[in-house]
Design an enzyme around this catalytic site. Structure first.
Site, PDB file in Angstrom:
ATOM      1  N   LYS A 290       0.839  -1.207   0.000  1.00 11.43           N
ATOM      2  CA  LYS A 290       0.000   0.000   0.000  1.00 11.43           C
ATOM      3  C   LYS A 290       0.870   1.251   0.000  1.00 11.43           C
ATOM      4  O   LYS A 290       2.014   1.201   0.463  1.00 11.43           O
ATOM      5  CB  LYS A 290      -0.863   0.014   1.271  1.00 11.43           C
ATOM      6  CG  LYS A 290      -1.976  -0.998   1.285  1.00 11.43           C
ATOM      7  CD  LYS A 290      -2.756  -0.913   2.599  1.00 11.43           C
ATOM      8  CE  LYS A 290      -3.888  -1.919   2.639  1.00 11.43           C
ATOM      9  NZ  LYS A 290      -4.929  -1.694   1.623  1.00 11.43           N
ATOM     10  N   ARG A 364     -10.228 -11.615   2.138  1.00  7.85           N
ATOM     11  CA  ARG A 364     -11.070 -12.691   1.607  1.00  7.85           C
ATOM     12  C   ARG A 364     -10.350 -14.033   1.672  1.00  7.85           C
ATOM     13  O   ARG A 364     -10.993 -15.081   1.767  1.00  7.85           O
ATOM     14  CB  ARG A 364     -11.502 -12.345   0.170  1.00  7.85           C
ATOM     15  CG  ARG A 364     -10.360 -12.133  -0.772  1.00  7.85           C
ATOM     16  CD  ARG A 364     -10.762 -11.399  -2.042  1.00  7.85           C
ATOM     17  NE  ARG A 364     -10.864  -9.941  -1.851  1.00  7.85           N
ATOM     18  CZ  ARG A 364     -11.215  -9.089  -2.806  1.00  7.85           C
ATOM     19  NH1 ARG A 364     -11.517  -9.524  -4.006  1.00  7.85           N
ATOM     20  NH2 ARG A 364     -11.276  -7.799  -2.544  1.00  7.85           N
TER      21      ARG A 364
HETATM   22  N1  BES Z   1      -8.154  -3.809   4.485  1.00  2.79           N
HETATM   23  C1  BES Z   1      -8.244  -3.428   3.119  1.00  2.79           C
HETATM   24  C2  BES Z   1      -9.504  -2.651   2.822  1.00  2.79           C
HETATM   25  C3  BES Z   1      -9.522  -1.223   3.278  1.00  2.79           C
HETATM   26  C4  BES Z   1      -8.753  -0.289   2.668  1.00  2.79           C
HETATM   27  C5  BES Z   1     -10.359  -0.851   4.307  1.00  2.79           C
HETATM   28  C6  BES Z   1      -8.797   1.021   3.080  1.00  2.79           C
HETATM   29  C7  BES Z   1     -10.421   0.471   4.697  1.00  2.79           C
HETATM   30  C8  BES Z   1      -9.634   1.407   4.096  1.00  2.79           C
HETATM   31  C9  BES Z   1      -8.234  -4.670   2.228  1.00  2.79           C
HETATM   32  O1  BES Z   1      -7.435  -5.704   2.659  1.00  2.79           O
HETATM   33  C10 BES Z   1      -7.711  -4.237   0.911  1.00  2.79           C
HETATM   34  O2  BES Z   1      -6.583  -3.868   0.833  1.00  2.79           O
HETATM   35  N2  BES Z   1      -8.566  -4.283  -0.100  1.00  2.79           N
HETATM   36  C11 BES Z   1      -8.194  -3.886  -1.413  1.00  2.79           C
HETATM   37  C12 BES Z   1      -8.779  -4.882  -2.373  1.00  2.79           C
HETATM   38  C13 BES Z   1      -8.240  -4.733  -3.761  1.00  2.79           C
HETATM   39  C14 BES Z   1      -6.778  -5.105  -3.806  1.00  2.79           C
HETATM   40  C15 BES Z   1      -9.040  -5.610  -4.691  1.00  2.79           C
HETATM   41  C16 BES Z   1      -8.758  -2.496  -1.640  1.00  2.79           C
HETATM   42  O3  BES Z   1      -9.845  -2.191  -1.146  1.00  2.79           O
HETATM   43  O4  BES Z   1      -8.095  -1.702  -2.281  1.00  2.79           O
HETATM   44 MN    MN Z   2      -5.452  -5.533   2.004  1.00  2.00          MN
END
Ligand code: BES
Ligand code: MN
Ligand code: ZN
Length: 510
Positions: A290, A364
């Protein structure tokens, strides 16, 4: 972790003026339209209250406050008048908003004993038992402080002094038993929320998967109705929870599958209600790392797990006659030499193979194995999972409702009703097969990401593939489990929603 400070709640039926207290809270609607208790006090002081409010142009707008000292004939030292907004717009959400504002104000201004007359308002469909419970929750919310990690010098900052709250009921016909029950359920709810917020607010170097397991053990030891099982890496390997293990393999922190069963029914034969929580104690994104901005907030990626433990605490305190199994999939998602890579294919516990196209879609992966495990071991009658699953859900719904997905309309409606009752909103999003195509993989059964579009829905569709003919609901709490910005911190959601759902299932009205 700290113990919650206990507040004392008592109910009184009349004459709030006769009670010794620091603050007497009175409500006034917009247009200086007095509630019954405010009128009563105003008469006692020969209209000095209404005259003062008129003089100060106090209109009664929602949240407006005015404090008066030492009115003759009133034992309370201070009178706090709170604006309730327009009377014809009065509703449950407004009640809670005003009650939050009042209790927060009192927690900051050093009140110890309070007489709260807002519980005496019987307007619309708001029942007294509900008002009592919400007031108890609002009071505990107002005194919540997370001071665990402050150094010796800053810890001295004053803690709220609130101790006792008298809830005025005036003409309400609610029985003594019911008031006690409402106070008890409000208190239990507050304790569950408190546990959830504390676990989530702790930093990720403390709140690791092993720490969550230790906290689950403490909870399990507090009530003989609990049965705890903690799977370590070795057992997970043996059983084949490879998706969960894949997420954890880039981290030095070993994962845990925490299975906390609550046996509150006389016969333990009934199929349990399964609550499954995403417990990523830190989500760096892994190899699909990230960006730096706000990455600290990914310590909250275990809020689903924290809410499952918080909810089980409520269930135990209320001794609900239910069979519930909480399953927490706890892992840290880190990049590292051994980390799972984009293009890796994992053989999940269910037998489905998954191509990891993005290591940041890790929630997931841990959840699918937890779901399969729960189904194999417990044959649950219903499954509800809570997960901070997608940024896309925040884009779609913002921070007001949690996203709700369900393969069963009745379960969806039960949760929607619980959300209204508990003031923990949800909004249903579609779960349609048409979206499944986006999870296509050229090399495995399917992949762990859809495209950019409808990200919250395709994530739910991924989980759906692991559900075998059982009513299931998925709560995407990415936008609701914590707040960013100045009051950054965990909210305790969706503990109110889940606990309310279970209370209703147990036939508990208050
Ligand atoms: N924990 C995150 C989701 C999230 C991101 C919650 C920011 C709250 C704020 C999750 O694990 C994630 O990174 N999801 C990705 C999925 C994507 C790679 C398909 C996302 O939401 O960008
Ligand atoms: Mn994630
Ligand atoms: Zn995540």
């Amino acid at each position: 972790m700290p113990d919650i400070k206990r507040l004392q709640f008592t109910t009184i039926r009349q004459n709030p003026e006769a009670i010794l207290a620091d603050t007497l809270v009175l409500g006034v609607y917009e247009g200086r339209n007095f509630t019954e208790p405010a009128q009563h006090v105003d008469r006692l002081v020969h209209r000095r209250l209404s005259a003062f409010l008129a003089d100060r142009a106090f209109e009664g707008r929602s949240g407006q406050m005015m404090s008066l000292l030492g009115l003759p004939g009133i034992k309370a030292q201070e009178i706090l008048v709170i604006g309730l907004g327009a009377r014809d717009k009065w509703n449950r959400a407004q009640f809670r908003k005003v009650q939050n504002a009042v209790m927060e104000h009192l927690s900051r201004t050093g009140s110890r004993t309070v007489i709260n007359t807002l519980t005496a308002i019987t307007e619309r469909d708001i029942l007294t038992g509900w008002s009592i419970r919400q007031t108890v929750e609002a009071s505990y919310q107002a005194i919540y402080r997370f001071t665990e990690c402050l150094g010796q010098n800053s810890k001295k900052t004053s803690f709220p002094r609130l101790e006792r709250i008298h809830l005025v009921l005036a003409g309400s016909k609610i029985s003594e038993t019911d008031t006690r029950s409402a106070i008890a359920s409000g208190t239990a709810m507050a304790h569950g929320i408190f546990l959830c917020r504390n676990l989530a607010n702790l930093p990720p170097n403390i709140a690791t998967p092993r720490f969550l397991a230790a906290e689950a053990r403490k909870l399990a030891q507090s009530d003989p109705r609990f049965k705890l099982k903690i799977l370590t890496e070795r057992e997970m390997k043996r059983i084949g929870l490879n998706a969960l293990l894949a997420v954890a393999q880039g981290s030095h922190e070993p994962p845990r599958l925490i299975v906390l069963e609550y046996l509150g029914q006389r016969s333990s034969s009934g199929k349990p209600i399964a609550l499954i929580g995403k417990g990523i104690t830190f989500d760096s994104g892994g190899i699909s790392i990230k960006p730096a901005a706000a990455m600290d907030e990914m310590k909250f990626d275990m809020c689903g797990a924290a809410s499952v433990l918080g909810t089980l605490k409520v269930v135990s305190e209320l001794k609900l006659p239910l069979h519930v199994v909480g399953v927490v999939a706890a892992a840290e998602n880190m990049p590292g030499g051994g980390a799972v890579k984009p293009a890796d294919i994992i053989h999940t516990l269910s037998g489905h193979t998954v191509e990891v196209l993005n290591t940041d879609a890790e929630g997931r992966l841990v959840l699918c194995d937890a779901i399969t495990y729960a189904q194999n071991q417990y044959q649950p009658q219903v499954i509800i999972d809570a997960a901070t699953l997608t940024g896309a859900c925040v884009v779609a719904l913002g921070h007001y409702p949690s996203g709700l997905f369900a393969n069963n309309d009745e379960l969806a409606h039960e949760l929607e009703n619980a959300a209204i009752e508990a003031l923990d909103p949800v909004w249903r999003l579609p779960l349609w097969h048409e979206y499944q195509d986006s999870l296509k993989s050229n090399f495995a059964d399917f992949s762990n990401v859809g495209g950019r579009d409808a990200g919250a829905i395709t994530a739910a569709c991924f989980l759906w593939r692991f559900i075998s003919k059982v009513p299931w609901a998925h709560l995407d709490i990415a936008g609701t489990a914590w707040k960013s910005g100045n009051d950054k911190g965990a909210t305790g959601r969706p503990v109110p929603l889940l606990a309310q759902y279970l209370m209703t299932r147990a036939g508990r009205k208050l």
